[in-house]
Design a protein around this motif. Structure first.
Motif, mmCIF file in Angstrom:
data_model
loop_
_atom_site.group_PDB
_atom_site.id
_atom_site.type_symbol
_atom_site.label_atom_id
_atom_site.label_comp_id
_atom_site.label_asym_id
_atom_site.label_seq_id
_atom_site.Cartn_x
_atom_site.Cartn_y
_atom_site.Cartn_z
ATOM 1 N N ASP A 617 -35.118 -29.398 21.276
ATOM 2 C CA ASP A 617 -34.499 -29.018 22.554
ATOM 3 C C ASP A 617 -34.694 -30.114 23.603
ATOM 4 O O ASP A 617 -33.779 -30.431 24.370
ATOM 5 C CB ASP A 617 -35.090 -27.700 23.063
ATOM 6 C CG ASP A 617 -34.687 -26.525 22.175
ATOM 7 O OD1 ASP A 617 -33.978 -26.773 21.176
ATOM 8 O OD2 ASP A 617 -35.076 -25.380 22.469
ATOM 9 N N ALA A 618 -35.899 -30.700 23.621
ATOM 10 C CA ALA A 618 -36.175 -31.755 24.611
ATOM 11 C C ALA A 618 -35.268 -32.954 24.354
ATOM 12 O O ALA A 618 -34.724 -33.556 25.289
ATOM 13 C CB ALA A 618 -37.635 -32.165 24.525
ATOM 14 N N ILE A 619 -35.057 -33.272 23.091
ATOM 15 C CA ILE A 619 -34.204 -34.433 22.765
ATOM 16 C C ILE A 619 -32.761 -34.152 23.174
ATOM 17 O O ILE A 619 -32.085 -34.990 23.774
ATOM 18 C CB ILE A 619 -34.309 -34.769 21.256
ATOM 19 C CG1 ILE A 619 -35.702 -35.330 20.988
ATOM 20 C CG2 ILE A 619 -33.235 -35.737 20.825
ATOM 21 C CD1 ILE A 619 -36.031 -35.531 19.529
ATOM 22 N N VAL A 620 -32.285 -32.934 22.869
ATOM 23 C CA VAL A 620 -30.898 -32.599 23.221
ATOM 24 C C VAL A 620 -30.717 -32.672 24.737
ATOM 25 O O VAL A 620 -29.742 -33.252 25.244
ATOM 26 C CB VAL A 620 -30.529 -31.184 22.689
ATOM 27 C CG1 VAL A 620 -29.212 -30.715 23.276
ATOM 28 C CG2 VAL A 620 -30.472 -31.199 21.168
ATOM 29 N N ARG A 621 -31.679 -32.119 25.479
ATOM 30 C CA ARG A 621 -31.555 -32.135 26.954
ATOM 31 C C ARG A 621 -31.557 -33.573 27.475
ATOM 32 O O ARG A 621 -30.754 -33.935 28.335
ATOM 33 C CB ARG A 621 -32.703 -31.348 27.584
ATOM 34 C CG ARG A 621 -32.413 -29.874 27.556
ATOM 35 C CD ARG A 621 -33.253 -29.067 28.519
ATOM 36 N NE ARG A 621 -33.376 -27.725 27.956
ATOM 37 C CZ ARG A 621 -34.394 -27.295 27.231
ATOM 38 N NH1 ARG A 621 -35.418 -28.074 27.007
ATOM 39 N NH2 ARG A 621 -34.395 -26.083 26.735
ATOM 40 N N ALA A 622 -32.464 -34.378 26.934
ATOM 41 C CA ALA A 622 -32.543 -35.768 27.407
ATOM 42 C C ALA A 622 -31.244 -36.508 27.094
ATOM 43 O O ALA A 622 -30.747 -37.285 27.914
ATOM 44 C CB ALA A 622 -33.733 -36.466 26.745
ATOM 45 N N LEU A 623 -30.670 -36.229 25.931
ATOM 46 C CA LEU A 623 -29.408 -36.891 25.576
ATOM 47 C C LEU A 623 -28.288 -36.445 26.518
ATOM 48 O O LEU A 623 -27.462 -37.250 26.950
ATOM 49 C CB LEU A 623 -29.032 -36.568 24.121
ATOM 50 C CG LEU A 623 -29.788 -37.380 23.063
ATOM 51 C CD1 LEU A 623 -29.561 -36.799 21.677
ATOM 52 C CD2 LEU A 623 -29.333 -38.840 23.088
ATOM 53 N N HIS A 624 -28.260 -35.166 26.855
ATOM 54 C CA HIS A 624 -27.239 -34.692 27.803
ATOM 55 C C HIS A 624 -27.421 -35.379 29.156
ATOM 56 O O HIS A 624 -26.457 -35.836 29.762
ATOM 57 C CB HIS A 624 -27.324 -33.176 27.968
ATOM 58 C CG HIS A 624 -26.604 -32.434 26.889
ATOM 59 N ND1 HIS A 624 -25.312 -32.711 26.524
ATOM 60 C CD2 HIS A 624 -26.988 -31.420 26.090
ATOM 61 C CE1 HIS A 624 -24.937 -31.918 25.546
ATOM 62 N NE2 HIS A 624 -25.934 -31.115 25.250
ATOM 63 N N ASP A 625 -28.703 -35.460 29.597
ATOM 64 C CA ASP A 625 -28.964 -36.089 30.905
ATOM 65 C C ASP A 625 -28.534 -37.550 30.894
ATOM 66 O O ASP A 625 -28.099 -38.092 31.902
ATOM 67 C CB ASP A 625 -30.460 -36.026 31.248
ATOM 68 C CG ASP A 625 -30.881 -34.601 31.557
ATOM 69 O OD1 ASP A 625 -29.985 -33.744 31.714
ATOM 70 O OD2 ASP A 625 -32.106 -34.337 31.619
ATOM 71 N N ALA A 626 -28.675 -38.183 29.723
ATOM 72 C CA ALA A 626 -28.366 -39.616 29.640
ATOM 73 C C ALA A 626 -26.952 -39.851 29.118
ATOM 74 O O ALA A 626 -26.654 -40.932 28.604
ATOM 75 C CB ALA A 626 -29.378 -40.280 28.711
ATOM 76 N N ALA A 627 -26.090 -38.838 29.243
ATOM 77 C CA ALA A 627 -24.697 -38.942 28.781
ATOM 78 C C ALA A 627 -24.632 -39.429 27.338
ATOM 79 O O ALA A 627 -23.758 -40.205 26.971
ATOM 80 C CB ALA A 627 -23.893 -39.856 29.702
#
Ligand SMILES: Nc1ncnc2c1ncn2[C@@H]1O[C@H](COP(=O)(O)OP(=O)(O)OP(=O)(O)O)[C@@H](O)[C@H]1O
Length: 661
Positions: A617-627
């Motif tokens: 979940d943390a990786i998915v969120r970080a990827l969303h934040d970083a486009a």
């Protein structure tokens, strides 16, 4: 290389490979509408195929936009012919006097003048993709349009002619640009087009599409701008064409639609319209019949006219429905009539001759008259329809039925809907075998429920019954049927273990007691959601309506695509929970991919530990934040580049870089 520039034959071959799943299509190039992320310059590059070896080394792999790929998949489902064009001629079904066509005519005149020095032609189609009007175009474009029968009276529905700027815009419910080889059918690949749906500003429904078509080498980003403006102008003119009375009647119609999940129609002296549920559930002759009833009420002499009339109507399917016609405005000067529909009280539509649902036992399978789809339930896949048909048929014949399927597939929902359809207002007794610790208490309740001769008794979680309980239940059920000859309809729900094949029929031998029981002569299997992904498009709006509490939360096509790719191990309940989370606290929103739970962006099949799930979940969120930028996401998480790449692979994270979305 950009797919749009692909020569016809090469494009067809590449497409076949993508659709057959041999390779995953790398998305997406910027379309001439200016949307997307990789411009024509980037399109000239050669992104690596997603699957190694998909393209020969050094051979550029084509970029395909996600919307186009989705449309191709739909075309595949509809078995559209890629080599030949089959354009249906539907002139006789077109309403040539429609308000939409009248509102659009001056706008089309204007666009035609604007395009006087351009090569493109403008086309107007109705909400069924039937071409209403065609204007302009230089000689080459006119020849092209004539050659592909893009003429008034023909249908450019996506399921008939494949990906195109009319049918695809309607299917996607938004601007759609299709260029050259992006067209599914070869004969259309010389064209480029941009189409956008025109919405009725009062009802929100799609009235049709305005489209620009030119030769593919003449495509320009301006096409999108022109159709957008034309659609806005038509919508404004459409609004102007409603009188004050019509707007008041439409308000009453929309308010009635918000109070029910069933079909609603509006009839005024000058206007007829129906909500989506009516269009979905009813045949055209049913709509005509119901409309005629409302028109009769409006036309009745003022003295004898009542504000509200209830009647029973037999539908084309053979089912009876209760119709309520309510006048809008005072009875002496009504401005319209709103028609609502529910299943008829206490009336059963004629039952089919004795038939075992699913055709597994019994004599001649004779199709029973059934509703097109059960009200309140979403899904049109063949397997869902077949399960619905079988359950309704069993309910009508009071044939004890076992409904089998994984947790959350909709077994109870299906049985409940069938019960309400076949015998509305009769009682539905649901006995959950896992909720009763005390067997004596459970049997007492079952005995009481089985006395309700007109009702339905559902035994939920048969898999939890041991041999002893099952044998007691069998005795009770046999008595209930013997004593009264008829008895209530009994449905047993068996929750099969997840992510495995669903037993198609009652197994024998070492089967659990609930499955080798002789009580249920008929078994209906409900297919897991992952095997009927086409139902997700229907389920999402239905479930969002449930969770947005009267608001208007919807899903963007990109988010829908993410949802349709998920496996949904918890089936419809799982999808419902994800949408509930995403819609929480919102009343109006278009859900984007990043609004969906991180689990939707991962394709990992095994069950993750809580720690692993948190990491994913943390990786998915970080990827969303970083486009979608993996390096930036790794920096944000304080891990190395190598680690994030490894974890992305490990968890099957599917958040793509923004450039490729
Ligand atoms: N086709 C459908 N349309 C709308 N909602 C649905 C549909 N199928 C299932 N649902 C919803 O999904 C949820 C789970 O469905 P249901 O309780 O019927 O599953 P089930 O198969 O009986 O599950 P279990 O075996 O775990 O008891 C419910 O909220 C139900 O309303």
């Amino acid at each position: 290389m950009d797919f749009r520039q692909f020569p016809e034959q090469a494009a067809m071959r590449a497409r076949e490979r993508m659709l057959s799943g041999a390779v995953e299509a790398p998305a997406a190039a910027r379309g001439p509408d200016g949307r997307g992320t990789a411009g024509p310059a980037a399109a000239a590059g050669s992104p690596a195929p997603a699957t190694p070896g998909a393209a020969a080394p050094g051979v550029p792999y084509p970029r395909v936009r996600e919307t186009v790929l989705t449309s191709w998949r739909r075309c595949r489902l509809h078995a559209v012919d890629a080599d030949r064009l089959h354009v249906p001629h539907v002139e006789q079904h077109i309403d040539w006097d429609s308000r939409f066509l009248a509102a659009a005519a001056p706008v089309l005149d204007h666009v035609e003048q604007l395009l006087a020095d351009c090569t493109a032609g403008v086309v107007l189609a109705d909400s069924e993709a039937r071409v209403l009007s065609r204007r302009g175009g230089d000689t080459a474009v006119v020849r092209l349009m004539d050659g592909v029968h893009l003429v008034p009276g023909s249908s450019y529905a996506e399921e008939a002619v494949g990906t195109n700027g009319i049918g695809t815009a309607l299917a996607e419910r938004r601007l759609s640009t299709v260029f050259g080889a992006e067209h599914f059918a070869g004969p259309l690949q010389r064209a480029a087009c941009a189409g956008i749906p025109v919405r009725n500003p009062l009802t929100g429904r799609q009235e049709g599409v305005v489209n620009l078509t030119c030769l593919r080498q003449d495509a320009s980003p301006l096409m999108a701008a022109v159709v957008r403006q034309a659609a806005a102008d038509i919508e404004e003119r459409l609004l102007d064409r409603y009188s004050g009375k019509e707007r008041a009647a439409l308000d009453a119609f929309l308010a009635a639609g918000r109070r029910t999940s069933g079909p609603v129609l509006l009839v005024t002296p000058t206007l007829r319209t129906a909500n989506t549920e009516a269009v979905r559930l009813l045949e055209p002759q049913d709509l005509r019949q119901a409309g005629a009833l409302a028109a009769d009420l409006l036309a009745a002499p003022a003295g004898s006219r009542r504000q509200r009339v209830d009647v029973t109507l037999r539908l084309a399917s053979g089912a009876d429905v209760r119709i309520r016609c309510t006048l809008v405005g005072p009875p002496d000067r009504p401005i319209g009539c709103v028609v609502g529909m529910t299943a008829a009280e206490g009336r059963e539509a004629p039952a089919a001759p004795d038939r075992a649902p699913g055709g597994r036992t019994g004599a001649q399978p004779t199709p029973a008259p059934l509703p097109a789809l059960l009200p309140g339930l979403a899904g049109r896949s063949p397997s869902w329809r077949s399960a619905s048909r079988d359950v309704v048929s069993a309910c009508r014949q009071r044939l004890p039925t076992r409904v089998v399927g994984e947790a959350g597939v909709g077994k109870l929902a299906l049985v409940r809907a069938a019960h309400h359809w076949v015998r509305p207002r009769k009682r539905l007794h649901v006995l959950d075998l896992t909720a009763h610790q005390d067997t004596a208490d459970l049997l007492a309740r079952a005995e009481e429920a089985l006395r309700d001769e007109d009702g339905t008794v559902v035994l939920q979680h048969l898999e939890a019954a041991n041999r002893e309980l099952m044998s007691c239940l069998e005795t009770l059920l046999a008595e209930a049927r013997r004593d009264r000859g008829t008895g209530p309809w009994v449905a047993g729900l068996y929750t099969a273990p997840g992510q495995g094949p669903v037993p198609a029929a009652a197994p024998t031998g070492a089967a659990p007691p609930a499955l080798d029981s002789a009580v249920f002569p008929c078994t209906v299997a409900v297919t897991p959601l992952r095997y009927r992904p086409e139902d997700i498009r229907d389920l999402v709006p239905a479930l969002l309506a449930r969770h947005s509490h009267g608001g208007t939360v919807s899903c963007t096509p990109a988010a829908m695509q993410v949802l349709t790719r998920c496996d949904w191990p918890g089936n419809v309940r799982h999808l419902s929970r994800v949408l509930q989370q995403a819609a929480r606290g919102r009343r109006q929103a278009d859900l984007q991919p990043h609004d969906l739970a991180p689990e939707c962006h991962s394709s990992c099949r095994r069950t993750l530990t809580p720690w692993e799930a948190a990491e994913r979940d943390a990786i998915v969120r970080a990827l969303h934040d970083a486009a979608g930028n993996r390096d930036a996401a790794a920096r944000q998480l304080g891990i190395s580049r190598a680690t994030i790449y490894r974890k992305i692979r490990l968890y099957g994270v599917t958040v793509a870089p923004a450039r490729a979305r």
